[in-house]
Structure formats: C-alpha cells, structure tokens
Design an enzyme around this catalytic site. Structure first.
Site, PDB file in Angstrom:
ATOM      1  N   CYS A 161      17.967  51.987  98.693  1.00 19.83           N
ATOM      2  CA  CYS A 161      19.325  52.294  98.247  1.00 19.83           C
ATOM      3  C   CYS A 161      19.286  52.450  96.731  1.00 19.83           C
ATOM      4  O   CYS A 161      18.892  51.518  96.021  1.00 19.83           O
ATOM      5  CB  CYS A 161      20.236  51.133  98.637  1.00 19.83           C
ATOM      6  SG  CYS A 161      21.931  51.293  98.032  1.00 19.83           S
ATOM      7  N   CYS A 185      20.993  59.424  96.313  1.00 18.02           N
ATOM      8  CA  CYS A 185      21.571  58.395  97.195  1.00 18.02           C
ATOM      9  C   CYS A 185      20.876  58.598  98.529  1.00 18.02           C
ATOM     10  O   CYS A 185      20.774  59.737  99.011  1.00 18.02           O
ATOM     11  CB  CYS A 185      23.077  58.595  97.334  1.00 18.02           C
ATOM     12  SG  CYS A 185      23.819  57.595  98.651  1.00 18.02           S
TER      13      CYS A 185
HETATM   14  N1  DGL Z   1      22.326  54.497 100.277  1.00 12.26           N
HETATM   15  C1  DGL Z   1      23.038  54.014  99.106  1.00 12.26           C
HETATM   16  C2  DGL Z   1      22.417  54.664  97.848  1.00 12.26           C
HETATM   17  O1  DGL Z   1      21.299  55.148  97.899  1.00 12.26           O
HETATM   18  C3  DGL Z   1      24.505  54.216  99.360  1.00 12.26           C
HETATM   19  C4  DGL Z   1      25.416  53.633  98.422  1.00 12.26           C
HETATM   20  C5  DGL Z   1      26.719  53.097  98.958  1.00 12.26           C
HETATM   21  O2  DGL Z   1      26.719  52.199  99.800  1.00 12.26           O
HETATM   22  O3  DGL Z   1      27.722  53.538  98.395  1.00 12.26           O
HETATM   23  O4  DGL Z   1      22.973  54.663  96.774  1.00 12.26           O
END
Ligand code: DGL
Length: 257
Positions: free
Chosen positions: A70, A182
C-alpha cells in the site's frame, strides 16, 4: 518462509500477484484492513496507528518479512515504526524513477495517480525532488477509485464517468507515462488505458517491491522452505527411494533458474 502482505483492502492483491509469480515457494498471509479503508483520505497519525496494529499482528504470527502493499501506508511507515519490528518491512514506492527515465529522452510529461495522502507526504516530494523532475511531474489524487474497487466495481459507467470528470482539466496526450501510485489502481488498468493514447506507458511499483523483497530475503539468508510445500510419493526403485534427494535436486534447480 512466511511473508506477510498488508493493505487497506484489496489493492495489495496486485502486488501479491507478482509475488506469487516471482516467489512461488513462500507461504503468504494477506491482511486487509477493510475496517478502516480508505486510508488515503485519513490523517497521518490515524493511518500510522493502523499500520502498527497490522505489524503487531504480523509479529504475533512470526512472519519472516512483511510487504506493505500500500503506497499510502508506506508513506507513513517511518524509521521509528520499522525499528520496532525484527522482521524486514518492504514498502511501495510510486514508480516515478522508471517513468522519468522513459519520459526524459522523449520530452514527455509524467502523470502520477495516487491517494491524496501519498501525494502530500514528504516521501513523495523527496522522490520527485531527488530526480529533479518537478517540472515533468503532474499529480492527481484518485481516492474515488479506491472506493469503487472496494465495492468490486472496476469497469462500470460510473467508473468511466468519474475518470472523465477527474481528467477533464488535463491534456492527457502530454503524458508519456502514467504512474499508478496506489496499489488499487492496476485493477483499473483497462479503463484507465482507454483515456490515454496508445503510446502512453503505465508504470507501477509492484515488480520493484518484489525484487526488493527477494534481495532482502537473500541477504538475510531466509530461504523458501520447499519442504512445507511439496510432499513426494516415490515408489521403490533400484536405489533407496529418498525424497531428500528429490528435494535437493529441486532446491538446486529452483536456485539455478
Ligand atoms: N492500496 C492503497 C495505496 O496503495 C489504497 C489507499 C487507501 O486505502 O486509500 O495507497
């Protein structure tokens, strides 16, 4: 070898997918904090607390390493948090470096898509500044895609309309590269690509993160335990049947390829 994967929701699966391909012999634990998704619109201290809770869980189950799959959580995972845990913690980095290399020689710009938290954090600013790429890089927060993904909505009219609105003020043909900063966003690759010209190349940080994980595991001498994964049934032959021999050959071969 047990590797923990952590994301606010389903986005980290786009990183785990590469891990399964590149390191197929590890055992994987995937932790999705859907109670608190989306992270990208929350305060830094709040997200830091969620990361800590996830890492405490990983410590409890004795993982050998964790991938914070993430970008948003990685932005807030500072050195202090990392020092608390004995296992290596591998984070994500928006793939601005390869996009920069690609665009520099073509005189094109880069569009980085991420959450608002990732884009406003110091780590991201430093990444762009170090490359001296500020004039080449535009950013756009697309937190709405995280929400769509968590509803398992990837290719609907609502998604297309959302992207159309978000992209309205940009000249999309200016971009030679789009960085998916993301981990939820590769789930929208198909619909995102429809907005750009065919020459625009998409970059994401997954392969880089898994290569980094593989290097760290090697440096620390953490080897995949094929023994847990594969059971042999060998009928009696001329030589004493031994699954140890089979395992040895398999280990050697896996390391040679
Ligand atoms: N997968 C997360 C990232 O790479 C998502 C972020 C979220 O939960 O807003 O930033």
């Amino acid at each position: 070898m047990k590797i923990g994967f952590f994301d606010s929701g389903i986005g980290g699966l786009t990183v785990l997918g590469h891990a399964l391909k590149m390191l197929p012999f590890a055992d994987y634990i995937y932790y999705a904090d859907i109670k608190h998704v989306p992270y990208g619109e929350k305060k830094i201290n709040e997200v830091r607390q969620y990361v800590q809770t996830a890492m405490d869980y990983m410590a409890e189950i004795n993982v050998d390493a964790v991938v914070i799959a993430c970008n948003t959580a990685t932005s807030v995972a500072d050195a202090k948090l990392r020092r608390k845990y004995s296992f290596p913690i591998i984070g994500m980095e928006p793939a601005v470096k390869p996009a920069f290399a690609y665009c520099q020689e073509r005189g094109k710009k880069i569009l980085v898509l991420a959450t608002s938290l990732t884009l406003r954090e110091e780590k991201f600013r430093q990444l762009v500044n170090k490359l001296d790429a500020t004039t080449m890089v535009d950013t756009l927060a697309l937190g709405g895609l995280v929400k769509f993904a968590e509803k398992f909505e990837f290719d609907t009219l609502d998604v297309s309309q959302y992207l159309k609105n978000e992209f309205a003020s940009l000249e999309l043909s200016d971009y030679g590269a789009v960085v998916l900063g993301c981990t939820h966003f590769p789930l929208f690759s198909k619909v995102l690509k429809q907005s750009f010209t065919e020459e625009t190349v998409f970059f994401d940080g997954s392969v880089g993160a898994i290569n980094h994980l593989a290097d760290i595991l090697e440096q620390k001498g953490i080897a995949p335990s094929l023994d847990d994964k594969i059971k042999f049934v060998i009928t009696n032959g001329k030589l004493p049947p031994s699954d140890v021999d089979y395992k040895k050959i398999l280990h050697a071969y896996v390391h040679s390829i």
